[in-house]
Write an enzyme that holds these catalytic residues in place. Structure first.
Site, PDB file in Angstrom:
ATOM      1  N   ASP A 227      -1.523  -4.112  10.935  1.00 45.56           N
ATOM      2  CA  ASP A 227      -2.891  -4.359  10.503  1.00 45.56           C
ATOM      3  C   ASP A 227      -3.729  -3.301  11.178  1.00 45.56           C
ATOM      4  O   ASP A 227      -3.566  -3.028  12.378  1.00 45.56           O
ATOM      5  CB  ASP A 227      -3.373  -5.759  10.876  1.00 45.56           C
ATOM      6  CG  ASP A 227      -4.663  -6.113  10.141  1.00 45.56           C
ATOM      7  OD1 ASP A 227      -4.740  -5.835   8.930  1.00 45.56           O
ATOM      8  OD2 ASP A 227      -5.588  -6.656  10.765  1.00 45.56           O
TER       9      ASP A 227
ATOM     10  N   LYS B 117       0.387   3.683   2.876  1.00 52.04           N
ATOM     11  CA  LYS B 117       1.006   3.247   4.128  1.00 52.04           C
ATOM     12  C   LYS B 117       2.516   3.426   4.093  1.00 52.04           C
ATOM     13  O   LYS B 117       3.125   3.852   5.081  1.00 52.04           O
ATOM     14  CB  LYS B 117       0.680   1.772   4.398  1.00 52.04           C
ATOM     15  CG  LYS B 117      -0.684   1.509   4.970  1.00 52.04           C
ATOM     16  CD  LYS B 117      -0.803   0.053   5.385  1.00 52.04           C
ATOM     17  CE  LYS B 117      -2.171  -0.253   5.964  1.00 52.04           C
ATOM     18  NZ  LYS B 117      -2.271  -1.667   6.416  1.00 52.04           N
TER      19      LYS B 117
ATOM     20  N   PHE C  89      -5.913   8.112   2.711  1.00 53.27           N
ATOM     21  CA  PHE C  89      -6.443   7.005   1.914  1.00 53.27           C
ATOM     22  C   PHE C  89      -7.470   6.261   2.742  1.00 53.27           C
ATOM     23  O   PHE C  89      -7.727   6.601   3.907  1.00 53.27           O
ATOM     24  CB  PHE C  89      -5.306   6.069   1.467  1.00 53.27           C
ATOM     25  CG  PHE C  89      -4.530   5.453   2.607  1.00 53.27           C
ATOM     26  CD1 PHE C  89      -4.830   4.184   3.076  1.00 53.27           C
ATOM     27  CD2 PHE C  89      -3.487   6.143   3.212  1.00 53.27           C
ATOM     28  CE1 PHE C  89      -4.123   3.615   4.124  1.00 53.27           C
ATOM     29  CE2 PHE C  89      -2.759   5.587   4.252  1.00 53.27           C
ATOM     30  CZ  PHE C  89      -3.076   4.314   4.717  1.00 53.27           C
ATOM     31  N   GLY C  90      -8.085   5.238   2.149  1.00 53.28           N
ATOM     32  CA  GLY C  90      -9.060   4.431   2.881  1.00 53.28           C
ATOM     33  C   GLY C  90     -10.273   5.234   3.305  1.00 53.28           C
ATOM     34  O   GLY C  90     -10.866   5.981   2.521  1.00 53.28           O
ATOM     35  N   TYR C  91     -10.628   5.107   4.584  1.00 57.60           N
ATOM     36  CA  TYR C  91     -11.813   5.766   5.127  1.00 57.60           C
ATOM     37  C   TYR C  91     -11.512   7.172   5.652  1.00 57.60           C
ATOM     38  O   TYR C  91     -12.385   7.806   6.260  1.00 57.60           O
ATOM     39  CB  TYR C  91     -12.407   4.917   6.259  1.00 57.60           C
ATOM     40  CG  TYR C  91     -12.861   3.540   5.829  1.00 57.60           C
ATOM     41  CD1 TYR C  91     -14.114   3.341   5.250  1.00 57.60           C
ATOM     42  CD2 TYR C  91     -12.039   2.435   6.002  1.00 57.60           C
ATOM     43  CE1 TYR C  91     -14.537   2.077   4.856  1.00 57.60           C
ATOM     44  CE2 TYR C  91     -12.441   1.162   5.615  1.00 57.60           C
ATOM     45  CZ  TYR C  91     -13.694   0.990   5.042  1.00 57.60           C
ATOM     46  OH  TYR C  91     -14.104  -0.270   4.655  1.00 57.60           O
ATOM     47  N   ASP C  92     -10.318   7.675   5.416  1.00 54.12           N
ATOM     48  CA  ASP C  92      -9.910   8.982   5.948  1.00 54.12           C
ATOM     49  C   ASP C  92     -10.889  10.118   5.632  1.00 54.12           C
ATOM     50  O   ASP C  92     -11.138  10.977   6.488  1.00 54.12           O
ATOM     51  CB  ASP C  92      -8.528   9.368   5.427  1.00 54.12           C
ATOM     52  CG  ASP C  92      -7.407   8.590   6.113  1.00 54.12           C
ATOM     53  OD1 ASP C  92      -7.700   7.814   7.051  1.00 54.12           O
ATOM     54  OD2 ASP C  92      -6.237   8.755   5.710  1.00 54.12           O
TER      55      ASP C  92
ATOM     56  N   ASN D 153       0.851  -1.191   0.000  1.00 50.73           N
ATOM     57  CA  ASN D 153       0.000   0.000   0.000  1.00 50.73           C
ATOM     58  C   ASN D 153       0.888   1.243   0.000  1.00 50.73           C
ATOM     59  O   ASN D 153       1.570   1.533   0.979  1.00 50.73           O
ATOM     60  CB  ASN D 153      -0.917  -0.034   1.228  1.00 50.73           C
ATOM     61  CG  ASN D 153      -1.910   1.109   1.244  1.00 50.73           C
ATOM     62  OD1 ASN D 153      -1.558   2.258   1.049  1.00 50.73           O
ATOM     63  ND2 ASN D 153      -3.161   0.776   1.494  1.00 50.73           N
TER      64      ASN D 153
ATOM     65  N   HIS E  12      -4.084   6.618  14.527  1.00 50.14           N
ATOM     66  CA  HIS E  12      -3.849   5.305  15.127  1.00 50.14           C
ATOM     67  C   HIS E  12      -2.513   4.739  14.689  1.00 50.14           C
ATOM     68  O   HIS E  12      -1.751   4.197  15.493  1.00 50.14           O
ATOM     69  CB  HIS E  12      -4.974   4.357  14.736  1.00 50.14           C
ATOM     70  CG  HIS E  12      -5.213   4.272  13.245  1.00 50.14           C
ATOM     71  ND1 HIS E  12      -5.414   5.380  12.444  1.00 50.14           N
ATOM     72  CD2 HIS E  12      -5.257   3.207  12.398  1.00 50.14           C
ATOM     73  CE1 HIS E  12      -5.583   5.005  11.195  1.00 50.14           C
ATOM     74  NE2 HIS E  12      -5.484   3.694  11.130  1.00 50.14           N
TER      75      HIS E  12
END
Length: 216
Positions: A68, A12, A150-153, A9, A178
């Site tokens: 994870d 990440k 990215f993702g749910y940001d 990713n 997190h």
């Protein structure tokens, strides 16, 4: 020292290089053709992080870091949780994951949209393994905001800064997210422990969320 980051990713990799990159450490990511999905068979974030770190340490011979992480929404009984990346289907895009989550919450009022991002950061080396865990509390909005991250940001609203994670700069997010908090713990441990190979082979410990260290 070369350390493998067990992820393909790009988002990440950029975040982790910013958080744990330091003089004397050469961080390398996985080949883009690699996949970690079949390795992530654990029931918790910590289990999955360790499974990935162990696997790629064994195949590469390098000290290996893996994480994870995922989103837990209170109104959905903790979903999508460890399935955050696969919740909308194995080939779903970030935008499609966001659409699915918003659809699941379309009848849930704003006051009941509490959520948290959770991250477990694992490191495995020849002498042992450790896992550091932390989280960030927030609320799910009813529409995306921001173009970073990215993702749910884009739908994760972080009240202390009054913005979504996608509206934060990279350095701002690294301080409060997190992932930033979990990897901040890992980095402080790296800096204080000396050479990894000097640690005891039996050193296997999961470090829980520590509010004092998270706010440091």
């Amino acid at each position: 020292m070369r350390i493998l980051l067990a992820t393909t990713n790009e988002g990440k990799i950029i975040e982790l290089q910013r958080i744990i990159g330091q003089q004397g450490i050469d961080l390398v990511g996985l080949n883009v053709s690699s996949s970690t999905e079949e390795i992530e068979t654990g029931a918790t974030f910590a289990e999955n992080a360790l499974l990935k770190a162990r696997h790629y340490h064994q195949t590469s011979g390098l000290p290996t870091i893996a994480d994870d992480s995922g989103l837990e929404v209170e109104a959905l009984d903790g979903a999508p949780g460890v399935r955050s990346a696969r919740w909308a289907g194995p080939a779903a895009s970030d935008a499609e994951r966001v659409v699915k989550l918003l659809d699941e919450l379309k009848y849930v009022p704003t006051g009941n949209r509490a959520a948290r991002f959770v991250c477990a950061a694992a490191i495995v080396w020849n002498g042992g393994e450790r896992v550091f865990e932390d989280e960030a509390q927030g609320t799910i909005l009813d529409a995306p905001r921001g173009s970073n991250g990215f993702g749910y940001d884009p739908i994760f609203y972080y009240e202390p800064l009054g913005r979504t994670f996608a509206e934060l700069t990279g350095s701002e997010k690294a301080e409060v997210s997190h992932r930033g908090r979990a990897f901040g713990q890992l980095t402080r441990w790296l800096n204080s422990s000396g050479t990894l190979d000097t640690l005891r082979p039996s050193d296997r410990i999961i470090v829980p969320t520590d509010e004092s260290s998270a706010s440091a």
